[in-house]
Each structure stands twice: as C-alpha cells, then as structure tokens.
Motif scaffolding. Structure first.
Motif, PDB file in Angstrom:
ATOM      1  N   GLY A 140       0.771  -1.240   0.000  1.00 24.86           N
ATOM      2  CA  GLY A 140       0.000   0.000   0.000  1.00 24.86           C
ATOM      3  C   GLY A 140       0.798   1.282   0.000  1.00 24.86           C
ATOM      4  N   GLY A 141       2.113   1.203   0.073  1.00 25.15           N
ATOM      5  CA  GLY A 141       2.906   2.421   0.041  1.00 25.15           C
ATOM      6  C   GLY A 141       2.919   3.039  -1.344  1.00 25.15           C
ATOM      7  N   GLY A 142       3.523   4.215  -1.438  1.00 24.09           N
ATOM      8  CA  GLY A 142       3.606   4.880  -2.733  1.00 24.09           C
ATOM      9  C   GLY A 142       3.878   6.354  -2.586  1.00 24.09           C
ATOM     10  N   LEU A 143       3.689   7.060  -3.696  1.00 21.51           N
ATOM     11  CA  LEU A 143       3.902   8.504  -3.748  1.00 21.51           C
ATOM     12  C   LEU A 143       2.547   9.201  -3.687  1.00 21.51           C
ATOM     13  CD1 LEU A 143       5.658  11.032  -4.320  1.00 21.51           C
ATOM     14  CD2 LEU A 143       5.356  10.532  -6.766  1.00 21.51           C
ATOM     15  N   VAL A 144       2.453  10.191  -2.823  1.00 20.13           N
ATOM     16  CA  VAL A 144       1.194  10.922  -2.670  1.00 20.13           C
ATOM     17  C   VAL A 144       1.518  12.392  -2.436  1.00 20.13           C
ATOM     18  CG1 VAL A 144       1.063  10.496  -0.181  1.00 20.13           C
ATOM     19  CG2 VAL A 144      -1.040  10.912  -1.472  1.00 20.13           C
ATOM     20  N   GLN A 145       0.619  13.262  -2.845  1.00 14.85           N
ATOM     21  CA  GLN A 145       0.822  14.691  -2.632  1.00 14.85           C
ATOM     22  C   GLN A 145       0.456  15.070  -1.201  1.00 14.85           C
ATOM     23  OE1 GLN A 145      -1.450  16.785  -5.622  1.00 14.85           O
ATOM     24  NE2 GLN A 145       0.144  16.498  -7.169  1.00 14.85           N
ATOM     25  N   PRO A 146       1.022  16.156  -0.698  1.00 12.99           N
ATOM     26  CA  PRO A 146       0.629  16.630   0.637  1.00 12.99           C
ATOM     27  C   PRO A 146      -0.881  16.801   0.744  1.00 12.99           C
ATOM     28  CG  PRO A 146       2.557  17.813  -0.119  1.00 12.99           C
ATOM     29  CD  PRO A 146       2.092  16.987  -1.287  1.00 12.99           C
ATOM     30  N   GLY A 147      -1.439  16.347   1.875  1.00 16.07           N
ATOM     31  CA  GLY A 147      -2.873  16.377   2.073  1.00 16.07           C
ATOM     32  C   GLY A 147      -3.586  15.134   1.589  1.00 16.07           C
ATOM     33  N   GLY A 148      -2.878  14.270   0.901  1.00 16.05           N
ATOM     34  CA  GLY A 148      -3.466  13.055   0.369  1.00 16.05           C
ATOM     35  C   GLY A 148      -3.546  11.932   1.387  1.00 16.05           C
ATOM     36  N   SER A 149      -4.004  10.772   0.907  1.00 12.01           N
ATOM     37  CA  SER A 149      -4.218   9.613   1.782  1.00 12.01           C
ATOM     38  C   SER A 149      -3.593   8.363   1.191  1.00 12.01           C
ATOM     39  CB  SER A 149      -5.730   9.369   1.958  1.00 12.01           C
ATOM     40  OG  SER A 149      -6.364  10.463   2.570  1.00 12.01           O
ATOM     41  N   LEU A 150      -3.219   7.472   2.071  1.00 16.86           N
ATOM     42  CA  LEU A 150      -2.773   6.136   1.704  1.00 16.86           C
ATOM     43  C   LEU A 150      -3.288   5.158   2.745  1.00 16.86           C
ATOM     44  CD1 LEU A 150       1.002   6.543   0.680  1.00 16.86           C
ATOM     45  CD2 LEU A 150      -0.877   5.898  -0.828  1.00 16.86           C
ATOM     46  N   ARG A 151      -3.474   3.921   2.302  1.00 23.62           N
ATOM     47  CA  ARG A 151      -3.869   2.854   3.219  1.00 23.62           C
ATOM     48  C   ARG A 151      -2.839   1.742   3.116  1.00 23.62           C
ATOM     49  NH1 ARG A 151      -8.406   1.017   5.975  1.00 23.62           N
ATOM     50  NH2 ARG A 151      -8.661  -1.246   6.087  1.00 23.62           N
ATOM     51  N   LEU A 152      -2.180   1.474   4.233  1.00 22.34           N
ATOM     52  CA  LEU A 152      -1.206   0.390   4.304  1.00 22.34           C
ATOM     53  C   LEU A 152      -1.878  -0.844   4.885  1.00 22.34           C
ATOM     54  CD1 LEU A 152       1.913   2.258   5.772  1.00 22.34           C
ATOM     55  CD2 LEU A 152       1.135   2.100   3.389  1.00 22.34           C
ATOM     56  N   SER A 153      -1.402  -1.996   4.429  1.00 31.04           N
ATOM     57  CA  SER A 153      -1.917  -3.256   4.942  1.00 31.04           C
ATOM     58  C   SER A 153      -0.753  -4.182   5.271  1.00 31.04           C
ATOM     59  CB  SER A 153      -2.835  -3.906   3.907  1.00 31.04           C
ATOM     60  OG  SER A 153      -3.400  -5.092   4.399  1.00 31.04           O
ATOM     61  N   CYS A 154      -0.922  -5.005   6.282  1.00 31.64           N
ATOM     62  CA  CYS A 154       0.101  -5.966   6.688  1.00 31.64           C
ATOM     63  C   CYS A 154      -0.570  -7.288   6.998  1.00 31.64           C
ATOM     64  CB  CYS A 154       0.859  -5.453   7.908  1.00 31.64           C
ATOM     65  SG  CYS A 154       1.957  -6.672   8.662  1.00 31.64           S
TER      66      CYS A 154
ATOM     67  N   GLU B 188      10.850 -10.959  18.097  1.00 32.54           N
ATOM     68  CA  GLU B 188      10.220  -9.914  17.291  1.00 32.54           C
ATOM     69  C   GLU B 188      10.209 -10.303  15.819  1.00 32.54           C
ATOM     70  OE1 GLU B 188      12.781  -6.586  19.070  1.00 32.54           O
ATOM     71  OE2 GLU B 188      10.794  -5.672  18.837  1.00 32.54           O
ATOM     72  N   TYR B 189       9.199  -9.851  15.143  1.00 29.10           N
ATOM     73  CA  TYR B 189       9.059 -10.106  13.714  1.00 29.10           C
ATOM     74  C   TYR B 189       8.803  -8.778  13.001  1.00 29.10           C
ATOM     75  CZ  TYR B 189       8.334 -14.819  15.500  1.00 29.10           C
ATOM     76  OH  TYR B 189       8.480 -16.017  16.160  1.00 29.10           O
ATOM     77  N   TRP B 190       9.511  -8.578  11.908  1.00 26.62           N
ATOM     78  CA  TRP B 190       9.392  -7.345  11.127  1.00 26.62           C
ATOM     79  C   TRP B 190       9.081  -7.675   9.667  1.00 26.62           C
ATOM     80  CZ3 TRP B 190       9.784  -2.547  13.354  1.00 26.62           C
ATOM     81  CH2 TRP B 190      10.356  -2.480  14.619  1.00 26.62           C
ATOM     82  N   GLY B 191       8.300  -6.811   9.049  1.00 29.67           N
ATOM     83  CA  GLY B 191       8.119  -6.906   7.619  1.00 29.67           C
ATOM     84  C   GLY B 191       9.291  -6.264   6.899  1.00 29.67           C
ATOM     85  N   GLN B 192       9.260  -6.332   5.577  1.00 28.47           N
ATOM     86  CA  GLN B 192      10.360  -5.793   4.782  1.00 28.47           C
ATOM     87  C   GLN B 192      10.248  -4.285   4.607  1.00 28.47           C
ATOM     88  OE1 GLN B 192       7.683  -7.125   3.513  1.00 28.47           O
ATOM     89  NE2 GLN B 192       7.073  -5.780   1.823  1.00 28.47           N
ATOM     90  N   GLY B 193       9.101  -3.735   4.904  1.00 32.65           N
ATOM     91  CA  GLY B 193       8.905  -2.294   4.810  1.00 32.65           C
ATOM     92  C   GLY B 193       8.273  -1.881   3.489  1.00 32.65           C
ATOM     93  N   THR B 194       7.530  -0.790   3.540  1.00 34.27           N
ATOM     94  CA  THR B 194       6.948  -0.218   2.331  1.00 34.27           C
ATOM     95  C   THR B 194       7.207   1.291   2.351  1.00 34.27           C
ATOM     96  OG1 THR B 194       4.930  -0.056   0.983  1.00 34.27           O
ATOM     97  CG2 THR B 194       4.628   0.074   3.369  1.00 34.27           C
ATOM     98  N   GLN B 195       7.650   1.809   1.223  1.00 36.35           N
ATOM     99  CA  GLN B 195       8.037   3.213   1.153  1.00 36.35           C
ATOM    100  C   GLN B 195       6.806   4.100   0.987  1.00 36.35           C
ATOM    101  OE1 GLN B 195      11.256   4.766   1.221  1.00 36.35           O
ATOM    102  NE2 GLN B 195      10.012   6.633   1.316  1.00 36.35           N
ATOM    103  N   VAL B 196       6.739   5.129   1.804  1.00 32.91           N
ATOM    104  CA  VAL B 196       5.723   6.177   1.672  1.00 32.91           C
ATOM    105  C   VAL B 196       6.456   7.490   1.400  1.00 32.91           C
ATOM    106  CG1 VAL B 196       3.966   7.531   2.875  1.00 32.91           C
ATOM    107  CG2 VAL B 196       4.031   5.037   3.136  1.00 32.91           C
ATOM    108  N   THR B 197       6.124   8.113   0.298  1.00 31.27           N
ATOM    109  CA  THR B 197       6.735   9.388  -0.064  1.00 31.27           C
ATOM    110  C   THR B 197       5.642  10.433  -0.257  1.00 31.27           C
ATOM    111  OG1 THR B 197       8.572   8.261  -1.170  1.00 31.27           O
ATOM    112  CG2 THR B 197       8.238  10.587  -1.699  1.00 31.27           C
ATOM    113  N   VAL B 198       5.753  11.514   0.486  1.00 29.65           N
ATOM    114  CA  VAL B 198       4.776  12.601   0.395  1.00 29.65           C
ATOM    115  C   VAL B 198       5.487  13.804  -0.212  1.00 29.65           C
ATOM    116  CG1 VAL B 198       3.096  14.000   1.628  1.00 29.65           C
ATOM    117  CG2 VAL B 198       3.660  11.697   2.461  1.00 29.65           C
ATOM    118  N   SER B 199       5.109  14.135  -1.426  1.00 34.14           N
ATOM    119  CA  SER B 199       5.797  15.199  -2.144  1.00 34.14           C
ATOM    120  C   SER B 199       4.900  15.750  -3.235  1.00 34.14           C
ATOM    121  CB  SER B 199       7.090  14.662  -2.753  1.00 34.14           C
ATOM    122  OG  SER B 199       7.715  15.658  -3.548  1.00 34.14           O
ATOM    123  N   SER B 200       5.049  17.043  -3.485  1.00 30.97           N
ATOM    124  CA  SER B 200       4.322  17.664  -4.587  1.00 30.97           C
ATOM    125  C   SER B 200       5.167  17.661  -5.850  1.00 30.97           C
ATOM    126  CB  SER B 200       3.915  19.085  -4.219  1.00 30.97           C
ATOM    127  OG  SER B 200       5.034  19.847  -3.842  1.00 30.97           O
TER     128      SER B 200
END
Length: 114
Positions: A8-22, A102-114
């Motif tokens: 669910g990660g990705g690039l979004v503009q400021p003020g936008g929304s994202l939904r992450l799932s694990c 402890e268990y960790w996922g590999q991570g998902t990148q979230v980038t907030v930029s115009s």
C-alpha cells in the motif's frame, strides 16, 4: 516461519491519503499486538501506531488524529493515513512479537511530495 508482508505504500501529494496493509502468515499463534513503525533517512525508527487484541490502540504523538489503525482480521492490520505531510515520508514497517521474539516486515516506502 513467521512472515509479515506490507503493501500500500507509494507517492502521494501533501494532504493526500494512503492505506497500508500488513498480513502475517506462518505464525503458530494469533498476534496479540500488531504495530506500525516508520523510519525516515537519518532518523531512528519510531512507533506510528499499535493495536492490541481487545481493542487497545496507541499512536505516536505526531499522528495527531490523522492516522487510524485497525485490525482487519486476526492476521491483518491496516493503517489508514490521511492529511499526509512531507515529514511523513519514510519506510513503514509492520511489527509483531511472540514473547521476546520480534518479527518485522520488509517495509513499504511512503513518499509525500508535490
């Protein structure tokens, strides 16, 4: 072998929304607590949100009502992120534990930029 897989990660503009799932798989137990952490470049990893079975929820101070963590089912946790800001840019990690392990996922990148 316990695996946590984020999406669910990705690039979004400021003020936008994202939904992450694990999704947790391979666990011989039902995760009691599932968490989201994030780590921005040059910064320490920090807790974003925690969901504990039974309904206890905690958020990092920086969330300020913008994010919502939810337990979709016994092995899935979601993080709805609204009103995203450039300072929310980071790799977001899913986390759980069984006792001291402890268990960790590999991570998902979230980038907030115009």
């Amino acid at each position: 072998q316990v695996q946590l897989v984020e999406s669910g990660g990705g690039l979004v503009q400021p003020g936008g929304s994202l939904r992450l799932s694990c999704v947790a798989s391979g666990a011989p137990f039902v995760p009691y607590a599932m968490r989201w952490y994030r780590q921005a470049p040059g910064k320490d990893r920090e807790l974003v949100a925690q969901h504990i079975s039974g309904g206890s929820i905690n958020y990092g101070e920086f969330v300020r009502g913008r994010f919502t963590i939810s337990r979709v089912d016994k092995n899935t946790v979601a993080l709805q992120m609204d009103d995203l800001k450039p300072e929310d840019t980071a790799v977001y990690y899913c986390h759980t534990n069984w006792g001291a392990t402890e268990y960790w996922g590999q991570g998902t990148q979230v980038t907030v930029s115009s």
